[in-house]
Design an enzyme around this catalytic site. Structure first.
Site, mmCIF file in Angstrom:
data_model
loop_
_atom_site.group_PDB
_atom_site.id
_atom_site.type_symbol
_atom_site.label_atom_id
_atom_site.label_comp_id
_atom_site.label_asym_id
_atom_site.label_seq_id
_atom_site.Cartn_x
_atom_site.Cartn_y
_atom_site.Cartn_z
ATOM 1 N N GLY A 19 53.559 -51.914 -75.943
ATOM 2 C CA GLY A 19 52.987 -50.755 -75.270
ATOM 3 C C GLY A 19 51.562 -51.020 -74.823
ATOM 4 N N SER A 20 50.805 -49.948 -74.689
ATOM 5 C CA SER A 20 49.441 -50.051 -74.166
ATOM 6 C C SER A 20 48.481 -50.578 -75.229
ATOM 7 C CB SER A 20 48.956 -48.680 -73.691
ATOM 8 O OG SER A 20 48.779 -47.812 -74.800
ATOM 9 N N GLY B 270 48.157 -49.769 -79.177
ATOM 10 C CA GLY B 270 48.234 -50.954 -80.031
ATOM 11 C C GLY B 270 47.148 -50.957 -81.095
ATOM 12 N N GLU C 265 52.708 -56.551 -78.444
ATOM 13 C CA GLU C 265 52.934 -56.971 -77.057
ATOM 14 C C GLU C 265 52.295 -55.912 -76.172
ATOM 15 O OE1 GLU C 265 53.931 -59.766 -76.277
ATOM 16 O OE2 GLU C 265 55.212 -60.526 -77.870
ATOM 17 N N CYS D 147 54.581 -54.935 -67.664
ATOM 18 C CA CYS D 147 53.325 -55.337 -68.310
ATOM 19 C C CYS D 147 52.791 -56.658 -67.779
ATOM 20 C CB CYS D 147 53.500 -55.398 -69.826
ATOM 21 S SG CYS D 147 54.755 -56.576 -70.376
#
Length: 439
Positions: A189-190, A194, A211, A245
């Site tokens: 995610g963002s 994170g 990630e 991403c």
């Protein structure tokens, strides 16, 4: 049978102890169960992705379903080698001893998935977790509800909740789960979320794989193959409407070939999404923004850049009701949020440079990206960028394809991520390397 969260976690703790002694054959049986389910229910996965993100069946196959199938088949083929203890030589001071490295399961794992690739980005880490011998609690994104329900259906048909379970919910559920003492947490995610995940994991000293994302640049030198670069940039930028991403976030092109590149990009957009001149909104290959919130965010970023003087050289049509945003190319950008925040949508800013030193300086001034793409016929130019900058992964004369290479580690660095995924790297991420010495 469904359990309350605390009881489910306790059941998985007990089950994880049993799974430590499972062999390669045991784990492959479970991987094959997932593989067969996917092959039998491919149309259900395609339909769910279409409802949540407007993805075509072909895009769902390429970016979601085949990715998972390939990950499973690669794990099945190599798992025995991964699991086998590695023999290491002894120093002179320990002559007569034998030394090994064992990959043991970490235990109970939490996998939190994003909404942009909601099927593959929960299934691929699950493959690694199962291959490594762990139990897992999965949390799909609430922003893609049809896929979330389908994942719950798949797991409930294949596994007892004490081994693999799916919990659907929002922020409150995530908060409750993150408070539990998991052995490993895998989050995609963002960067902002994170940091929250890592903070929560620190309370229980859980290891993490993060990630994340960032502003992945494309650098195009004056000696690049412009038509080839444009084709690959357009495909990688606008697949899933830019909601990737590792999608190119912005382009740094040599000022001598800027106009030629812009012309080639526009040609490729029309060729891919509007070959019959009916409008890109009619294309079955072009998806939609996930929801109104993200639509408004993107239009807000675009409007701010335009007010400050950015020039739209292609695109700009949008419709909030259908969450449609046409591919947009921007030039002459001033300082604006588009150049600061990860765009995560179909807006492509183009900046220029004159010397390779300017590129290196700019890239090193910014946070380290998840991916970087360099287009150049000059080995010296590419090596200069490669050796003097930092990124999670790099493609030279291509985009995105490093993600699908099973023997390359995928992951970020610092703000773009922690840990690596895919193949053996994913297996090791969910494993503890246990040192063993026999005297």
């Amino acid at each position: 049978m469904e359990y309350p969260i605390q009881e489910l976690f306790y059941k998985q703790q007990q089950k994880s102890i049993e799974l430590r002694s499972t062999n390669c054959k045991d784990r492959i049986i479970k991987l094959k169960l997932i593989l067969n389910w996917i092959l039998k229910n491919r149309s259900l996965i395609q339909n769910a992705l279409s409802k949540d993100l407007g993805k075509s069946a072909e895009e769902s196959d390429i970016t979601e379903i085949y990715m998972v199938i390939s990950e499973i088949r690669y794990a099945i083929e190599h798992l025995e080698i991964w699991m086998h203890p590695k023999i290491v030589s002894a120093p002179l001071t320990l002559i007569g001893s034998s030394s090994y490295i064992y990959n043991e399961p970490k235990g109970v794992c939490l996998i939190i998935a994003p909404w942009n690739y909601p099927f593959s980005l929960i299934a691929c880490p699950l493959i690694s977790a199962i291959a490594a011998g762990n139990t897992a609690i999965l949390m799909p994104s609430e922003l893609t509800p049809h896929v979330a329900i389908l994942i719950e259906k798949m797991i409930s048909e294949l596994f007892d909740p004490s081994e693999v379970s799916v919990l659907n919910g929002g922020v409150d559920l995530k908060t409750k789960l993150l408070a539990l003492p998991f052995n490993h947490i895998y989050f995609t995610g963002s960067t902002s979320i994170g940091k929250i995940v890592m903070t929560a994991a620190a309370q229980n000293l859980a290891s993490v794989t993060l990630e994340l994302g960032g502003k992945s640049p494309v650098i195009v030198s004056e000696c690049a193959n412009i038509p080839d670069a444009a084709r690959k940039i357009v495909w990688s930028k606008f697949i899933n409407v830019g909601q990737t991403c590792i999608a190119p976030d912005y382009i740094l092109v040599h000022e001598k070939v800027k106009d030629k590149l812009v012309e080639a990009l526009i040609y490729q957009i029309k060729r891919m999404y509007d070959e019959n001149h009916l409008g890109i909104h009619t294309s079955k290959s072009y998806g939609r923004i996930v929801n109104e919130k993200h639509f408004d965010r993107l239009i807000g970023l675009l409007d701010e850049a335009k007010i400050k003087g950015a020039k739209v050289v292609f695109g700009g049509n949008h419709d909030r009701n259908s969450k449609f945003i046409e591919p947009i190319i921007l030039c002459d950008l001033p300082d604006c949020k588009l150049l600061e925040e990860e765009i995560f949508g179909p807006v492509l800013p183009i900046l220029t440079f004159n010397k390779v030193e300017d590129v290196v300086f700019k890239l090193n001034k910014n946070p380290k990206p998840l991916s970087m793409y360099v287009f150049s016929k000059s080995k010296k130019f590419s090596e200069n960028i490669l050796l003097n900058t930092s990124a999670g992964g790099v493609c030279i004369n291509d985009c995105l394809v490093h993600y699908s290479h099973p023997e390359l580690p995928f992951g970020g660095v610092n703000g773009s991520g922690i840990g690596k995924a895919h193949g053996q790297f994913g297996f090791e991420e969910f494993s503890n390397k246990k040192a063993v010495l026999k005297q």
